[in-house]
Design an enzyme around this catalytic site. Structure first.
Site, PDB file in Angstrom:
ATOM      1  N   HIS A 135      -7.134  21.021  14.132  1.00  0.00           N
ATOM      2  CA  HIS A 135      -6.940  21.235  12.058  1.00  0.00           C
ATOM      3  C   HIS A 135      -7.383  19.443  11.560  1.00  0.00           C
ATOM      4  O   HIS A 135      -7.311  18.225  12.711  1.00  0.00           O
ATOM      5  CB  HIS A 135      -5.789  21.487  12.483  1.00  0.00           C
ATOM      6  N   THR A 169      -9.566  16.095  14.934  1.00  0.00           N
ATOM      7  CA  THR A 169      -9.019  15.937  16.460  1.00  0.00           C
ATOM      8  C   THR A 169      -9.892  16.853  17.217  1.00  0.00           C
ATOM      9  O   THR A 169      -9.503  17.637  17.165  1.00  0.00           O
ATOM     10  CB  THR A 169      -8.246  15.011  17.047  1.00  0.00           C
ATOM     11  N   THR A 224      -5.885  16.609   9.552  1.00  0.00           N
ATOM     12  CA  THR A 224      -4.197  16.043   9.397  1.00  0.00           C
ATOM     13  C   THR A 224      -4.322  15.439   7.758  1.00  0.00           C
ATOM     14  O   THR A 224      -4.976  14.703   7.743  1.00  0.00           O
ATOM     15  CB  THR A 224      -3.553  15.228   9.633  1.00  0.00           C
ATOM     16  N   HIS A 252     -10.431  13.801   8.712  1.00  0.00           N
ATOM     17  CA  HIS A 252     -11.706  14.523  10.344  1.00  0.00           C
ATOM     18  C   HIS A 252     -10.492  15.319  10.895  1.00  0.00           C
ATOM     19  O   HIS A 252      -9.460  15.604  11.121  1.00  0.00           O
ATOM     20  CB  HIS A 252     -11.101  12.746  11.966  1.00  0.00           C
TER      21      HIS A 252
END
EC number: 3.1.4.-
Length: 835
Positions: free
Chosen positions: A718, A799, A720, A797
């Site tokens: 996902h 992860t 953030t 970004h």
């Protein structure tokens, strides 16, 4: 820059000229902003909008609609000041040199023998005040006159040590043809003529600090304005002088006796204004033919009554006869008496002539005393000669330039001087005064004490930066004076010098951050012009002698996009980026890299730093018409008055990022001034904004995607989309904001194109297309006092793994949002929404 608006294009090509065609898709403000950031000096604006021209002019950028090629040819070849309210162009065009002429706007000069000393084949032409007599030369759709004259050179010659006028003028004209035009000096008179009438309409008490001779006609119509200058040279000040003899030095090749007489009378007028705040009747004995009366009456309506056996053609009433002491009773109150009696020497020998002169001096003084002895509201300026005299210690000594330094000086008296103590002054002391002292100013009022005047509007143009003023007191005055226009010298140095040399003195330097003003606009000369109905074709340049114009108490303070606005903010950046830098994207790249954002894909579209703030800081020397502090402050209190345009409100954190980039830029350039300025602007941002950071977050906003084009081993990859530090009872407020922003969030054009190691053991995919929405939601949270975002830059970004992996690059791929949710860190999802 100048913007010349045309309905049709022209075939001819001009140097340093760019064409801009009005973009109908954009509104007038956007077109004005784009025009202002073009890099050439001349802009030919096609299919123009009247509103766009109005916006540019209010910004201080000269913009005018043209109706003919003749108008275009005239305006493209010279600079000018434009009164956009009255539609008058004041040209600053010296092409008249090609007619072998010099020009003056002072009529008395035309009555001298100056033409005997001009360059061979040259002539002198009178053009009237600000070139008013030249209006007939231009048959244009707007009023046009050429305000350029050579009076500045003629007056400089009079006060210089040079005697050879022809050589002096030749040198000065060559300098004028090879150096940058001092545009502010040329337009300053136009500016003052707009400024003071407008101030007097709104303010009962106006105070003017530091006027010089270039303003000697400007204030004739304003007797109520209180002037402050450097003070007078008093009789009692001669105690410091040693005795000297007659010098007999020639000052000017041509006769400037009329200039001296004019300055004496003007000095008396302004001295009278200071005492009585009204216009006097002007009585004059002697000094015929006084052609300079034409100049004074051309500027202002005065009543002159004169006595002299010779003609005085421009007097209101002239008595072609001698004046005697018994005639004093004919003179009325509320008046000035100028006594300039001196019999011609003729064939008299020196001793006899000297005796006659001394007798006339005593006679002149007796007339002056008799005039002042009775009545009220009187000032007298009387011609004197160096001799043993008893004079009132408070009387004012005048010695304005005249053709030769001999034994002549003048005494300025008021009724109070008659009652004061008298002191014996030896002849040699008066010669010392005559030989060494030149009265350089018709304004001899007392110096200004740098303190707040609550009941007055203070104007101090180029007057308070001198280092004989206490710097902290100047700052205190600007901070606390509610109504004023004050200039101070901007710090143009690279080593952050606190003071710099100017002529034979030193000036303090200042930055906008030195002041803690309330409801004040801090701008440049051209930015200030726009506030008073004027614009100019040549913007301020970083000459080292530039000034901040600080306007306190203006009703235009909240009109952020109309006055002292962001027009031209990127102009210097464009000049560098498209000519000298490694790439036209250099600014975007540097701003991202200096904030540790290494994803440069689309950096020119999606930049993490406010370019406005960055450019305003690093190029402040080139454009300080934009009032950066006001822009920041009005945003911080949410009182921005926007008339139009595509408007983007920056999040406070974007401003902080810009300061960090500017500081790194300054460090690389070894620019200590920009370094301090950037630090102080960052501190100011933190002062006016109550920024809190979620560096110890307990909630985050997550975005889950339908498609992830990379391998991953985390449970649910996902993005953030920001972290929060909130109490549980604030969760409903956060959810409400997410619901309000729902459409905007789901419309984000999110893409990815590569993976990288964010840090050891954290393998992520880059994300583009979210920053503008992130900063928008940041603003919403900030205004609702919800702590959102960390102190470090937000690097979007996804992860993918907590193992070290190799970088993968793919074609840019669009990511489809599946859901957006609010989750407690190490807890449960408390809200989830889908499209």
């Amino acid at each position: 820059m100048k913007v010349l608006a045309l309905r049709h294009s022209v075939a001819q090509v001009y140097a340093d000229t760019q064409v801009y065609v009005h973009d109908d898709i954009k509104d007038s403000y956007e077109n004005a902003f784009l025009i202002s950031n073009l890099t050439t000096h001349n802009i030919l604006y096609l299919n123009y909008s009247i509103k766009t021209l109005e916006i540019l002019n209010k910004s201080g950028i000269a913009a005018i609609a043209l109706q003919s090629l003749e108008e275009l040819f005239t305006l493209i070849r010279c600079n000018f000041t434009y009164d956009y309210e009255l539609d008058i162009i004041y040209l600053h065009d010296y092409s008249y040199y090609t007619n072998n002429e010099i020009r003056t706007d002072q009529h008395w000069i035309t009555k001298t023998n100056i033409e005997e000393y001009l360059l061979p084949g040259w002539k002198l032409t009178y053009v009237g005040y600000n070139g008013s007599e030249t209006r007939g030369h231009y048959n244009f759709s707007f009023k046009c006159q050429n305000a350029a004259t050579d009076d500045d050179l003629i007056i400089e010659y009079i006060y210089s040590e040079a005697l050879d006028f022809q050589n002096f003028m030749l040198k000065k004209i060559k300098e004028r043809m090879t150096t940058s035009l001092p545009i502010a000096r040329l337009s300053n008179r136009v500016f003052r003529d707009k400024l003071f009438p407008s101030l007097l309409k709104e303010h009962k008490n106006v105070v003017n600090v530091g006027p010089r001779n270039e303003s000697m006609f400007t204030f004739l119509n304003y007797p109520t304005i209180k002037q402050f200058s450097n003070g007078a040279y008093l009789v009692k000040d001669t105690i410091k002088l040693k005795q000297e003899r007659w010098l007999g030095k020639r000052i000017s090749q041509f006769d400037i006796g009329q200039y001296k007489n004019m300055l004496n009378v003007l000095t008396a007028i302004y001295y009278y204004y200071n005492l009585y705040k009204s216009k006097p009747i002007i009585y004059m004995i002697g000094s015929a033919p006084s052609y300079w009366i034409y100049d004074v009456r051309h500027y202002s309506d005065f009543f002159f009554e004169t006595w002299d056996p010779l003609d005085t053609p421009y007097s209101s009433i002239h008595h072609k006869e001698l004046f005697f002491i018994n005639d004093v009773k004919k003179l009325k109150d509320n008046s000035i008496l100028y006594i300039d009696i001196r019999t011609d020497r003729g064939n008299a020998d020196w001793k006899k002539w000297r005796k006659t002169v001394e007798e006339q001096t005593i006679n002149n003084l007796d007339i002056a005393y008799e005039y002042l002895r009775t009545g009220k509201a009187k000032v007298c300026c009387v011609k004197m000669t160096a001799m043993h005299l008893e004079l009132p210690i408070s009387a004012k000594l005048l010695h304005h330039p005249t053709t030769e330094i001999r034994s002549e000086f003048y005494l300025l008296l008021d009724t109070w001087d008659l009652t004061n103590i008298r002191r014996f002054i030896p002849k040699g002391v008066l010669y010392s005064f005559i030989n060494n002292i030149i009265t350089e100013n018709v304004f001899i009022q007392q110096p200004f004490k740098v303190k707040v005047l609550n009941d007055s509007y203070i104007v101090a143009l180029y007057a308070l930066s001198n280092d004989f003023n206490n710097r902290s007191e100047v700052i205190k005055l600007i901070n606390n004076q509610k109504q004023s226009l004050i200039t101070v010298r901007i710090n143009n140095t690279f080593k952050d010098e606190p003071k710099v040399g100017f002529k034979n003195i030193y000036d303090w330097t200042f930055l906008p951050t030195d002041f803690d003003t309330k409801e004040a606009i801090i701008t440049s000369y051209d930015g200030c012009l726009g506030l008073f109905g004027l614009s100019i074709s040549l913007a301020s340049k970083p000459t080292g002698n530039n000034h901040l114009f600080i306007l306190s108490g203006t009703d235009k303070y909240y009109k952020l996009d109309q006055f002292a606005n962001h027009t031209s903010i990127s102009r210097r950046s464009h000049q560098i980026r498209f000519s000298e830098s490694a790439t036209s994207y250099s600014g975007y790249i540097f701003r991202d890299l200096s904030n540790n954002n290494f994803n440069l894909i689309g950096t020119n579209i999606e930049n993490s730093v406010s370019g406005h703030i960055y450019n305003a800081l690093i190029y402040y020397r080139y454009n300080y018409s934009f009032d950066l502090k006001r822009w920041i402050y009005l945003h911080s209190i949410d009182k921005v008055d926007i008339e139009g345009g595509k408007y983007y409100e920056h999040a406070p954190i974007e401003l902080i990022y810009a300061c960090r980039s500017a500081k790194e830029f300054a460090t690389l350039q070894d620019d200590l001034t920009v370094l301090r300025y950037s630090n102080e602007i960052e501190n100011y941002i933190n002062t006016v904004y109550s920024i809190t950071y979620a560096d110890d977050p307990n909630y985050f906003i997550g975005i889950q995607f339908r498609n992830i084009p990379y391998k991953y081993d985390v449970k649910i990859p996902h993005l953030t989309f920001g972290v929060l530090h909130i109490s549980d009872n604030m969760v409903p407020d956060v959810i409400d904001i997410l619901k309000i922003m729902k459409n905007e969030l789901f419309k984000m054009d999110i893409t990815t194109s590569y993976t990288y190691m964010l840090s050891d053991g954290i393998y992520v995919a880059n994300v583009s297309g979210v920053l503008s929405t992130y900063f928008k939601i940041y603003n919403v949270f900030y205004k609702n006092q919800i702590t959102f975002g960390q102190s470090r830059m937000f690097i979007p970004h996804i992860t993918l793994s907590f193992n070290n992996m190799r970088t993968v690059r793919i074609e840019t791929t669009k990511l489809q949002i599946k859901s957006i949710y609010l989750r407690k860190i190490k807890g449960d999802t408390v809200f989830d929404m889908v499209e």
